[in-house]
Design a protein around this motif. Structure first.
Motif, PDB file in Angstrom:
ATOM      1  N   GLU A 130      36.199 -26.398 -29.180  1.00 29.80           N
ATOM      2  CA  GLU A 130      37.072 -26.682 -30.129  1.00 29.80           C
ATOM      3  C   GLU A 130      37.078 -25.221 -31.082  1.00 29.80           C
ATOM      4  O   GLU A 130      38.273 -24.958 -31.830  1.00 29.80           O
ATOM      5  CB  GLU A 130      36.404 -27.849 -31.182  1.00 29.80           C
ATOM      6  CG  GLU A 130      37.340 -27.992 -32.424  1.00 29.80           C
ATOM      7  CD  GLU A 130      38.888 -28.220 -32.224  1.00 29.80           C
ATOM      8  OE1 GLU A 130      39.440 -28.440 -33.267  1.00 29.80           O
ATOM      9  OE2 GLU A 130      39.126 -28.638 -31.044  1.00 29.80           O
ATOM     10  N   ILE A 131      36.116 -24.642 -31.070  1.00 30.82           N
ATOM     11  CA  ILE A 131      36.002 -23.393 -31.993  1.00 30.82           C
ATOM     12  C   ILE A 131      37.174 -22.257 -31.410  1.00 30.82           C
ATOM     13  O   ILE A 131      37.817 -21.708 -31.886  1.00 30.82           O
ATOM     14  CB  ILE A 131      34.609 -22.714 -32.142  1.00 30.82           C
ATOM     15  CG1 ILE A 131      33.654 -23.622 -33.143  1.00 30.82           C
ATOM     16  CG2 ILE A 131      34.653 -21.373 -32.493  1.00 30.82           C
ATOM     17  CD1 ILE A 131      32.286 -23.362 -33.264  1.00 30.82           C
ATOM     18  N   ILE A 132      37.068 -22.492 -30.127  1.00 35.16           N
ATOM     19  CA  ILE A 132      37.899 -21.294 -29.011  1.00 35.16           C
ATOM     20  C   ILE A 132      39.386 -21.703 -29.599  1.00 35.16           C
ATOM     21  O   ILE A 132      40.233 -20.605 -29.808  1.00 35.16           O
ATOM     22  CB  ILE A 132      37.443 -21.263 -27.713  1.00 35.16           C
ATOM     23  CG1 ILE A 132      36.290 -20.788 -27.660  1.00 35.16           C
ATOM     24  CG2 ILE A 132      38.549 -20.522 -27.118  1.00 35.16           C
ATOM     25  CD1 ILE A 132      35.663 -20.947 -26.180  1.00 35.16           C
ATOM     26  N   ARG A 133      39.638 -22.751 -29.505  1.00 34.59           N
ATOM     27  CA  ARG A 133      41.004 -23.500 -29.610  1.00 34.59           C
ATOM     28  C   ARG A 133      41.280 -22.998 -31.118  1.00 34.59           C
ATOM     29  O   ARG A 133      42.472 -22.621 -31.347  1.00 34.59           O
ATOM     30  CB  ARG A 133      41.107 -24.823 -29.581  1.00 34.59           C
ATOM     31  CG  ARG A 133      42.511 -25.577 -29.788  1.00 34.59           C
ATOM     32  CD  ARG A 133      42.449 -27.072 -29.752  1.00 34.59           C
ATOM     33  NE  ARG A 133      41.958 -27.500 -30.901  1.00 34.59           N
ATOM     34  CZ  ARG A 133      42.552 -27.733 -31.998  1.00 34.59           C
ATOM     35  NH1 ARG A 133      43.814 -26.901 -32.443  1.00 34.59           N
ATOM     36  NH2 ARG A 133      41.948 -28.263 -33.088  1.00 34.59           N
ATOM     37  N   ASP A 142      42.203 -10.875 -30.489  1.00 38.21           N
ATOM     38  CA  ASP A 142      42.642 -10.303 -29.024  1.00 38.21           C
ATOM     39  C   ASP A 142      41.053 -10.815 -28.224  1.00 38.21           C
ATOM     40  O   ASP A 142      40.260 -11.504 -28.771  1.00 38.21           O
ATOM     41  CB  ASP A 142      42.595  -8.865 -28.869  1.00 38.21           C
ATOM     42  CG  ASP A 142      41.638  -8.169 -29.392  1.00 38.21           C
ATOM     43  OD1 ASP A 142      40.353  -8.621 -29.435  1.00 38.21           O
ATOM     44  OD2 ASP A 142      41.701  -7.170 -29.799  1.00 38.21           O
ATOM     45  N   GLU A 143      41.247 -10.838 -27.189  1.00 41.41           N
ATOM     46  CA  GLU A 143      40.031 -11.162 -26.043  1.00 41.41           C
ATOM     47  C   GLU A 143      38.688 -10.552 -26.639  1.00 41.41           C
ATOM     48  O   GLU A 143      37.797 -11.458 -26.714  1.00 41.41           O
ATOM     49  CB  GLU A 143      40.623 -10.903 -24.802  1.00 41.41           C
ATOM     50  CG  GLU A 143      39.688 -11.697 -23.735  1.00 41.41           C
ATOM     51  CD  GLU A 143      39.946 -11.715 -22.353  1.00 41.41           C
ATOM     52  OE1 GLU A 143      39.262 -11.488 -21.591  1.00 41.41           O
ATOM     53  OE2 GLU A 143      41.266 -11.551 -22.127  1.00 41.41           O
ATOM     54  N   LYS A 144      38.889  -9.464 -26.772  1.00 34.76           N
ATOM     55  CA  LYS A 144      37.655  -8.736 -27.172  1.00 34.76           C
ATOM     56  C   LYS A 144      37.006  -9.253 -28.461  1.00 34.76           C
ATOM     57  O   LYS A 144      35.899  -9.565 -28.656  1.00 34.76           O
ATOM     58  CB  LYS A 144      37.724  -7.242 -27.326  1.00 34.76           C
ATOM     59  CG  LYS A 144      36.454  -6.540 -27.308  1.00 34.76           C
ATOM     60  CD  LYS A 144      36.467  -4.880 -27.296  1.00 34.76           C
ATOM     61  CE  LYS A 144      35.328  -4.219 -27.380  1.00 34.76           C
ATOM     62  NZ  LYS A 144      35.013  -3.070 -28.645  1.00 34.76           N
ATOM     63  N   SER A 145      37.915  -9.336 -29.730  1.00 35.89           N
ATOM     64  CA  SER A 145      37.250  -9.747 -30.989  1.00 35.89           C
ATOM     65  C   SER A 145      36.980 -11.249 -30.904  1.00 35.89           C
ATOM     66  O   SER A 145      36.273 -11.800 -31.504  1.00 35.89           O
ATOM     67  CB  SER A 145      38.407  -9.499 -31.857  1.00 35.89           C
ATOM     68  OG  SER A 145      39.578 -10.247 -31.805  1.00 35.89           O
TER      69      SER A 145
END
Length: 193
Positions: A130-133, A142-145
């Protein structure tokens, strides 16, 4: 009047800012937002003095030396955030209680300083997915941040048990109602205020 302090801290993506904004709208005569100082660049939608006091790193460090902060932290490498003691006093002088939206370490420092006069609330969601969403939905990562933020989320979750209350924010309406009750109970006010 010496008011009280209500601290909302959470890992990124947990919804603490949404909860804080709701409380400020619901109880404008009771609560005021503590604007933090920050050295990170201002985002397009942000207003200096409303969202943050944006200052240069050398100015921030000078203010640390002058003991102007109730708490401060280097939250991300090179980005400092802090709470001015004068900001707390300003809000108390208005006859209001101080509402904070701060990182986990900052929240614990405020609680340690103000003890029983402060309520430290840890906001969280039940899953990392849920946090990722939520973080991905902001469009600011971005993917790194995103991976950097997730590492910090995992670290901040380890402080959950140091807070007075954990507010689960999987169901926003339920979380908002619970936050209202927590605040009113702590400051000894009724819902009519």
């Amino acid at each position: 009047m010496k008011g009280k302090l209500i601290i909302f801290s959470a890992p990124s993506g947990s919804g603490k800012t949404t909860v804080v904004r709701h409380l400020l709208n619901k109880f404008p005569d009771l609560l005021a937002f503590s604007v933090s100082a920050a050295t990170r660049p201002k985002r397009d939608h942000e207003i200096d003095g409303k969202d943050y006091y944006f200052i240069q790193k050398h100015d921030f460090r000078a203010k640390i030396g002058q003991n102007e902060f109730a708490e401060w932290e280097e939250v991300y490498a090179g980005n400092y955030y802090g709470t001015y003691k004068a900001e707390i006093e300003r809000i108390w002088a208005e006859g209001k209680h101080v509402l904070f939206d701060v990182d986990v370490k900052g929240g614990l420092k405020i609680k340690e300083t103000y003890r029983d006069n402060a309520l430290a609330i840890f906001v969280k969601v039940s899953s990392e997915e849920e946090i990722i969403r939520r973080l991905s939905g902001r469009g600011t990562e971005d993917e790194k941040s995103l991976e950097t933020r997730l590492g910090k989320v995992r670290y901040e979750l380890s402080f959950e048990d140091k807070f007075d209350v954990v507010l689960m924010n999987d169901d926003l309406e339920k979380a908002l109602q619970e936050a209202e009750s927590l605040v009113l109970d702590f400051v000894g006010a009724s819902a009519e205020q």
